[in-house]
Design a protein around this motif. Structure first.
Motif, PDB file in Angstrom:
ATOM      1  N   THR A 131       0.833  -1.199   0.000  1.00  0.00           N
ATOM      2  CA  THR A 131       0.000   0.000   0.000  1.00  0.00           C
ATOM      3  C   THR A 131       0.867   1.249   0.000  1.00  0.00           C
ATOM      4  N   TYR A 132       1.919   1.241   0.772  1.00  0.00           N
ATOM      5  CA  TYR A 132       2.820   2.389   0.837  1.00  0.00           C
ATOM      6  C   TYR A 132       3.384   2.714  -0.541  1.00  0.00           C
ATOM      7  N   ILE A 133       3.883   1.726  -1.258  1.00  0.00           N
ATOM      8  CA  ILE A 133       4.533   1.990  -2.548  1.00  0.00           C
ATOM      9  C   ILE A 133       3.514   2.448  -3.588  1.00  0.00           C
ATOM     10  N   ILE A 134       2.300   1.907  -3.549  1.00  0.00           N
ATOM     11  CA  ILE A 134       1.262   2.355  -4.478  1.00  0.00           C
ATOM     12  C   ILE A 134       0.949   3.825  -4.234  1.00  0.00           C
ATOM     13  N   ARG A 135       0.765   4.204  -2.984  1.00  0.00           N
ATOM     14  CA  ARG A 135       0.455   5.595  -2.657  1.00  0.00           C
ATOM     15  C   ARG A 135       1.627   6.523  -2.968  1.00  0.00           C
ATOM     16  N   TYR A 136       2.832   6.081  -2.673  1.00  0.00           N
ATOM     17  CA  TYR A 136       4.021   6.888  -2.937  1.00  0.00           C
ATOM     18  C   TYR A 136       4.177   7.165  -4.428  1.00  0.00           C
ATOM     19  N   VAL A 137       4.128   6.114  -5.222  1.00  0.00           N
ATOM     20  CA  VAL A 137       4.271   6.260  -6.673  1.00  0.00           C
ATOM     21  C   VAL A 137       3.108   7.078  -7.238  1.00  0.00           C
ATOM     22  N   GLY A 138       1.899   6.815  -6.771  1.00  0.00           N
ATOM     23  CA  GLY A 138       0.743   7.579  -7.232  1.00  0.00           C
ATOM     24  C   GLY A 138       0.903   9.065  -6.998  1.00  0.00           C
ATOM     25  N   ASN A 139       1.378   9.438  -5.828  1.00  0.00           N
ATOM     26  CA  ASN A 139       1.562  10.852  -5.501  1.00  0.00           C
ATOM     27  C   ASN A 139       2.737  11.491  -6.232  1.00  0.00           C
ATOM     28  N   LYS A 140       3.806  10.737  -6.437  1.00  0.00           N
ATOM     29  CA  LYS A 140       5.001  11.289  -7.070  1.00  0.00           C
ATOM     30  C   LYS A 140       4.875  11.408  -8.586  1.00  0.00           C
ATOM     31  N   LEU A 141       4.240  10.437  -9.228  1.00  0.00           N
ATOM     32  CA  LEU A 141       4.225  10.399 -10.690  1.00  0.00           C
ATOM     33  C   LEU A 141       2.989  11.006 -11.333  1.00  0.00           C
ATOM     34  N   PHE A 142       1.920  11.176 -10.554  1.00  0.00           N
ATOM     35  CA  PHE A 142       0.669  11.615 -11.163  1.00  0.00           C
ATOM     36  C   PHE A 142       0.091  12.810 -10.422  1.00  0.00           C
ATOM     37  N   GLU A 143      -0.558  13.676 -11.184  1.00  0.00           N
ATOM     38  CA  GLU A 143      -1.223  14.833 -10.581  1.00  0.00           C
ATOM     39  C   GLU A 143      -2.336  14.371  -9.655  1.00  0.00           C
ATOM     40  N   ASN A 144      -3.048  13.342 -10.066  1.00  0.00           N
ATOM     41  CA  ASN A 144      -4.052  12.710  -9.208  1.00  0.00           C
ATOM     42  C   ASN A 144      -4.124  11.228  -9.562  1.00  0.00           C
TER      43      ASN A 144
END
Length: 60
Positions: free
Chosen positions: A10-23
């Motif tokens: 869950t941590y890595i999904i949220r981290y990558v989601g926040n870093k690579l995408f505007e939303n």
């Protein structure tokens, strides 16, 4: 994503989601009360995007 418990999925999904995408939209099929019924009537990619947009409350 599937894997052993407590290794940071869950941590890595949220981290990558926040870093690579505007939303991004996180859908947890295990914890969601609708579970596998969320996408049972989805037959096309367009249906999928419409369903996800409705869940998120925003157009994708």
């Amino acid at each position: 994503m599937d894997g052993a418990r407590q290794i940071g999925k869950t941590y890595i999904i949220r981290y990558v989601g926040n870093k690579l995408f505007e939303n991004y939209i996180e859908i947890n099929m295990i914890e969601d009360s609708l579970g596998n019924r969320l996408f049972e009537k989805v037959r096309t990619v367009e249906d999928f995007y419409l369903q996800v947009s409705m869940l998120a409350g925003d157009k994708m």
